[in-house]
Design a protein around this motif. Sequence first.
Motif, PDB file in Angstrom:
ATOM      1  N   GLU A   8     -29.288   5.499  -2.548  1.00  0.00           N
ATOM      2  CA  GLU A   8     -29.865   5.845  -1.250  1.00  0.00           C
ATOM      3  C   GLU A   8     -28.807   5.799  -0.149  1.00  0.00           C
ATOM      4  O   GLU A   8     -28.798   6.634   0.758  1.00  0.00           O
TER       5      GLU A   8
ATOM      6  N   LYS B 168     -30.387   1.542  -7.166  1.00  0.00           N
ATOM      7  CA  LYS B 168     -31.223   2.399  -6.317  1.00  0.00           C
ATOM      8  C   LYS B 168     -30.732   2.364  -4.878  1.00  0.00           C
ATOM      9  O   LYS B 168     -30.649   3.409  -4.206  1.00  0.00           O
ATOM     10  N   GLN B 169     -30.388   1.166  -4.400  1.00  0.00           N
ATOM     11  CA  GLN B 169     -29.885   1.034  -3.032  1.00  0.00           C
ATOM     12  C   GLN B 169     -28.569   1.785  -2.866  1.00  0.00           C
ATOM     13  O   GLN B 169     -28.343   2.433  -1.838  1.00  0.00           O
TER      14      GLN B 169
ATOM     15  N   ARG C 267     -26.685   8.870  -0.562  1.00  0.00           N
ATOM     16  CA  ARG C 267     -27.453  10.035  -0.113  1.00  0.00           C
ATOM     17  C   ARG C 267     -27.413  10.142   1.408  1.00  0.00           C
ATOM     18  O   ARG C 267     -27.290  11.243   1.960  1.00  0.00           O
TER      19      ARG C 267
END
Length: 296
Positions: free
Chosen positions: A53, A49-50, A56
Amino acid sequence: MDSVQVRPMHEDDLASTERASAVTFFEADQSTRRVSEPEPEPRSAAASKQWIERMRFFLNVDPEGCWVAFDEDADGGRTVGFAISQNRDDLWFLATYGVLPGHQGLGIGKRLMGAALAHADGRPGIFSSSVHPGATRRYRMAGFSLHPQMRMVGTVDRSTLPVVDGLREGRPDDFEWMDRLDQDLRVAGHGPDHGYMHDTLRLVVHRDPARPGYTYLDDKGQASLLAAAHPETARKLLWEALASSRGDTLVNCITAPNEWAIDVGLAARLDIGQEGYIAVRGMPVPAPYLASGHFL
């Protein structure tokens, strides 16, 4: 491979690209693991997830530096390679780059690197490189100097920790002088990267105008990035990181011009080893400086 298209990354590529990154680097860690080191572990859900992000963020700040190799015929379409680079004023850096093991040696990496380097548009550049023979050959042929890196690992002997003064928690109003320090050390400031890192890491600064410096610490207390105007400031910041560490710790991206970090690590009873390269083009190796793997 006619089915593989190298194209700009899109928002909806992030999940597929993260999976390609996780597989690529896990297999690379397995193949380069030393006998004395623990078995590599797959990327955790939180780390995945990190990663998404962070990519992104790069995609939003400088989308023209973000590229994927997409195989239309593989399992309905998936990312098989990626090159995420960024321009910050007069500096280009490569945040991450890789090709799935089953797709290596087919020219995909060369095409991805060509797209990323075209985005650099002649700027000086820097990135952290693995020891993969094909990748290092490509970097050298693109004009990058490869400077061996060292790393230090182990559990800090807390009896060795000195009293450190002159440090405080960092704030957004420190970013301006931090960027000036970055310019002196690495051609350009981190700019928007400071905001992202401040939101996700702990920032510690040494505000002395004559000898400023800063470091970002992760949730394990490890120094993710360290920059200083003088080795003495750098030593103070690294000692703060070691004092904040819990259990085994890591100090990486140590280059020969940064022997001050080796001295601190040895004093703390850490073990020294080798780890890839810092690749630079059109600029010296920054010092006193410990690069970030993704933000350089």
